[in-house]
Write a protein that holds these residues in place. Sequence first.
Motif, PDB file in Angstrom:
ATOM      1  N   SER A  46     -59.480  81.806   8.318  1.00  0.00           N
ATOM      2  CA  SER A  46     -59.984  81.459   6.987  1.00  0.00           C
ATOM      3  C   SER A  46     -59.606  80.043   6.576  1.00  0.00           C
ATOM      4  CB  SER A  46     -59.471  82.457   5.947  1.00  0.00           C
ATOM      5  OG  SER A  46     -58.058  82.449   5.940  1.00  0.00           O
ATOM      6  N   PHE A  47     -58.699  79.423   7.287  1.00  0.00           N
ATOM      7  CA  PHE A  47     -58.332  78.039   6.979  1.00  0.00           C
ATOM      8  C   PHE A  47     -59.472  77.105   7.361  1.00  0.00           C
ATOM      9  CE2 PHE A  47     -56.678  74.015   8.780  1.00  0.00           C
ATOM     10  CZ  PHE A  47     -56.166  73.451   7.615  1.00  0.00           C
ATOM     11  N   VAL A  48     -59.864  76.252   6.416  1.00  0.00           N
ATOM     12  CA  VAL A  48     -60.937  75.293   6.663  1.00  0.00           C
ATOM     13  C   VAL A  48     -60.407  73.869   6.685  1.00  0.00           C
ATOM     14  CG1 VAL A  48     -63.066  74.286   5.734  1.00  0.00           C
ATOM     15  CG2 VAL A  48     -62.745  76.780   5.733  1.00  0.00           C
ATOM     16  N   GLY A  49     -59.602  73.516   5.708  1.00  0.00           N
ATOM     17  CA  GLY A  49     -59.110  72.145   5.626  1.00  0.00           C
ATOM     18  C   GLY A  49     -57.980  72.019   4.637  1.00  0.00           C
ATOM     19  N   ALA A  50     -57.671  70.777   4.285  1.00  0.00           N
ATOM     20  CA  ALA A  50     -56.546  70.525   3.384  1.00  0.00           C
ATOM     21  C   ALA A  50     -56.890  69.408   2.414  1.00  0.00           C
ATOM     22  CB  ALA A  50     -55.296  70.159   4.175  1.00  0.00           C
ATOM     23  N   ARG A  51     -56.385  69.547   1.201  1.00  0.00           N
ATOM     24  CA  ARG A  51     -56.426  68.469   0.222  1.00  0.00           C
ATOM     25  C   ARG A  51     -55.021  67.858   0.166  1.00  0.00           C
ATOM     26  NH1 ARG A  51     -58.463  68.879  -6.064  1.00  0.00           N
ATOM     27  NH2 ARG A  51     -60.451  68.917  -4.932  1.00  0.00           N
ATOM     28  N   ILE A  52     -54.950  66.523   0.178  1.00  0.00           N
ATOM     29  CA  ILE A  52     -53.681  65.812   0.064  1.00  0.00           C
ATOM     30  C   ILE A  52     -53.698  65.022  -1.237  1.00  0.00           C
ATOM     31  CG2 ILE A  52     -52.069  64.218   1.150  1.00  0.00           C
ATOM     32  CD1 ILE A  52     -52.647  66.722   2.826  1.00  0.00           C
ATOM     33  N   VAL A  53     -52.719  65.308  -2.084  1.00  0.00           N
ATOM     34  CA  VAL A  53     -52.613  64.651  -3.376  1.00  0.00           C
ATOM     35  C   VAL A  53     -51.370  63.761  -3.378  1.00  0.00           C
ATOM     36  CG1 VAL A  53     -52.441  64.966  -5.873  1.00  0.00           C
ATOM     37  CG2 VAL A  53     -53.742  66.609  -4.485  1.00  0.00           C
ATOM     38  N   ARG A  54     -51.543  62.530  -3.851  1.00  0.00           N
ATOM     39  CA  ARG A  54     -50.443  61.552  -3.909  1.00  0.00           C
ATOM     40  C   ARG A  54     -50.078  61.258  -5.356  1.00  0.00           C
ATOM     41  NH1 ARG A  54     -52.541  56.112  -2.221  1.00  0.00           N
ATOM     42  NH2 ARG A  54     -52.892  55.889  -4.454  1.00  0.00           N
ATOM     43  N   LYS A  55     -48.755  61.038  -5.552  1.00  0.00           N
ATOM     44  CA  LYS A  55     -48.281  60.725  -6.897  1.00  0.00           C
ATOM     45  C   LYS A  55     -47.021  59.879  -6.791  1.00  0.00           C
ATOM     46  CE  LYS A  55     -47.056  63.094 -11.243  1.00  0.00           C
ATOM     47  NZ  LYS A  55     -46.767  64.417 -11.841  1.00  0.00           N
ATOM     48  N   THR A  56     -46.770  59.022  -7.752  1.00  0.00           N
ATOM     49  CA  THR A  56     -45.505  58.283  -7.824  1.00  0.00           C
ATOM     50  C   THR A  56     -44.665  58.859  -8.951  1.00  0.00           C
ATOM     51  OG1 THR A  56     -46.484  56.620  -9.292  1.00  0.00           O
ATOM     52  CG2 THR A  56     -46.519  56.153  -6.920  1.00  0.00           C
ATOM     53  N   GLY A  57     -43.359  58.711  -8.804  1.00  0.00           N
ATOM     54  CA  GLY A  57     -42.445  59.192  -9.842  1.00  0.00           C
ATOM     55  C   GLY A  57     -41.963  60.606  -9.630  1.00  0.00           C
ATOM     56  N   SER A  58     -42.843  61.490  -9.194  1.00  0.00           N
ATOM     57  CA  SER A  58     -42.474  62.882  -8.941  1.00  0.00           C
ATOM     58  C   SER A  58     -43.567  63.521  -8.099  1.00  0.00           C
ATOM     59  CB  SER A  58     -42.304  63.659 -10.253  1.00  0.00           C
ATOM     60  OG  SER A  58     -43.512  63.690 -10.982  1.00  0.00           O
ATOM     61  N   ALA A  59     -43.277  64.696  -7.594  1.00  0.00           N
ATOM     62  CA  ALA A  59     -44.240  65.390  -6.741  1.00  0.00           C
ATOM     63  C   ALA A  59     -45.385  65.962  -7.576  1.00  0.00           C
ATOM     64  CB  ALA A  59     -43.543  66.511  -5.984  1.00  0.00           C
ATOM     65  N   PRO A  60     -46.584  65.999  -7.021  1.00  0.00           N
ATOM     66  CA  PRO A  60     -47.707  66.623  -7.726  1.00  0.00           C
ATOM     67  C   PRO A  60     -47.414  68.085  -8.037  1.00  0.00           C
ATOM     68  CG  PRO A  60     -48.488  65.344  -5.847  1.00  0.00           C
ATOM     69  CD  PRO A  60     -46.999  65.416  -5.724  1.00  0.00           C
ATOM     70  N   THR A  61     -47.811  68.515  -9.224  1.00  0.00           N
ATOM     71  CA  THR A  61     -47.583  69.905  -9.614  1.00  0.00           C
ATOM     72  C   THR A  61     -48.771  70.806  -9.321  1.00  0.00           C
ATOM     73  OG1 THR A  61     -48.349  69.425 -11.860  1.00  0.00           O
ATOM     74  CG2 THR A  61     -45.976  69.210 -11.428  1.00  0.00           C
ATOM     75  N   GLY A  62     -49.920  70.204  -9.028  1.00  0.00           N
ATOM     76  CA  GLY A  62     -51.111  70.992  -8.749  1.00  0.00           C
ATOM     77  C   GLY A  62     -52.156  70.170  -8.021  1.00  0.00           C
ATOM     78  N   ILE A  63     -53.301  70.759  -7.777  1.00  0.00           N
ATOM     79  CA  ILE A  63     -54.314  70.121  -6.928  1.00  0.00           C
ATOM     80  C   ILE A  63     -54.962  68.897  -7.572  1.00  0.00           C
ATOM     81  CG2 ILE A  63     -54.815  72.251  -5.677  1.00  0.00           C
ATOM     82  CD1 ILE A  63     -57.325  72.569  -7.408  1.00  0.00           C
ATOM     83  N   ASN A  64     -54.809  68.729  -8.878  1.00  0.00           N
ATOM     84  CA  ASN A  64     -55.400  67.580  -9.558  1.00  0.00           C
ATOM     85  C   ASN A  64     -54.352  66.686 -10.216  1.00  0.00           C
ATOM     86  OD1 ASN A  64     -58.235  68.216  -9.082  1.00  0.00           O
ATOM     87  ND2 ASN A  64     -57.894  69.965 -10.453  1.00  0.00           N
ATOM     88  N   ASP A  65     -53.089  66.932  -9.939  1.00  0.00           N
ATOM     89  CA  ASP A  65     -52.018  66.144 -10.550  1.00  0.00           C
ATOM     90  C   ASP A  65     -51.670  64.963  -9.648  1.00  0.00           C
ATOM     91  OD1 ASP A  65     -49.946  65.322 -12.244  1.00  0.00           O
ATOM     92  OD2 ASP A  65     -48.472  66.566 -11.179  1.00  0.00           O
ATOM     93  N   GLY A  66     -52.397  63.871  -9.798  1.00  0.00           N
ATOM     94  CA  GLY A  66     -52.196  62.701  -8.968  1.00  0.00           C
ATOM     95  C   GLY A  66     -53.509  62.220  -8.390  1.00  0.00           C
ATOM     96  N   THR A  67     -53.409  61.396  -7.358  1.00  0.00           N
ATOM     97  CA  THR A  67     -54.588  60.849  -6.693  1.00  0.00           C
ATOM     98  C   THR A  67     -54.923  61.685  -5.464  1.00  0.00           C
ATOM     99  OG1 THR A  67     -54.041  58.615  -7.422  1.00  0.00           O
ATOM    100  CG2 THR A  67     -55.571  58.811  -5.571  1.00  0.00           C
ATOM    101  N   ILE A  68     -56.143  62.172  -5.392  1.00  0.00           N
ATOM    102  CA  ILE A  68     -56.563  62.910  -4.201  1.00  0.00           C
ATOM    103  C   ILE A  68     -56.899  61.880  -3.126  1.00  0.00           C
ATOM    104  CG2 ILE A  68     -58.242  64.519  -3.220  1.00  0.00           C
ATOM    105  CD1 ILE A  68     -58.673  65.543  -6.133  1.00  0.00           C
TER     106      ILE A  68
END
Length: 323
Positions: A46-68
């Motif tokens: 069922s695995f298709v792919g991955a989204r990688i989210v980048r953020k400065t200052g702290s880790a992303p808290t969710g799929i839209n918290d930061g730059t995809i």
Amino acid sequence: MPLINRCGGGGGTPQLCGQVENFKAGLGNLIVILSWTAPSPDEDNSFVGARIVRKTGSAPTGINDGTIVYEGTALTYTDTGLTAGTTYYYRAFAYNAKKKYQTEYRVISQTAMTFNPNFADNTWDTIVKVCHADSVPDTWVTGDSKTMTIGGTNYQVDIIGKNHDTYTAGGIAPITFQLHTTYATKYALDSGSGIHTWRNSTMRNDTLPAILAIMPEEVKNGIRAVNKKAYDSVSANIYEVSDKLFLLSADEFRDGTAEGTQYEYYKAGNSIIKADIEGNNTMHWTRSFRPNVAGSAWAVNNTGKITDSGYTSARGIAFAFCF
């Protein structure tokens, strides 16, 4: 029905696939090289792919918290255009065919930096960081050298091998370094205790730690312990020891196997003869003790022959280390 964290399909509510594994961040010149592996096991594929989210200052808290920075089916991505000195946090979210994202925590961070493709043109602090990130460029090769100031004296340090030594904490050291000249010719290999082994030698337990203490701060803090083999002439056993600074064994200078394998630098034909800081060829110690001969260890003489020497003699020290 709530989402559940296992792979699979069917039912009215899509289930989640497993999370990506082995999420890593290597360094390049103002780039971060991200890599990961597919979930295992993933019985229903069922695995298709991955989204990688980048953020400065702290880790992303969710799929839209930061730059995809990436979303797709690849297992690697190179993030470019970064700012030197800035720490970037990356979080991975695996997803299935219905774009349901796995939120199990997979976060890594890396501080962007610049480094020179010419080894000698980098600072030791930069070299330490590149080695710790396991991002050594192909342009840093065995035989490259750079000056290091130890105790107020400048010494040439050579790269003698790549991916040769194993960290005590696990993993492979990307580079092994060694002094091109001898550090000193005033130290005995053993205190005369009658225990003829590197594990109990004065060199290992007193002399080399004293040298480590006066090395440049960024170097001293960056050196990591590696596992080395050592022969015990009393028990006739080969032991494994963990050291930050170490002497090469006779086998590591020449083509042997008992106490480690020959380094690439010497396999390429570079001389095992060492000079002192004044340029005079001098005998220097190996960490190998001579079998069946009390009080005797192997040393390299000023003609390049590995020969025995009384362990209370003054010989040169051409120590090695890894970051």
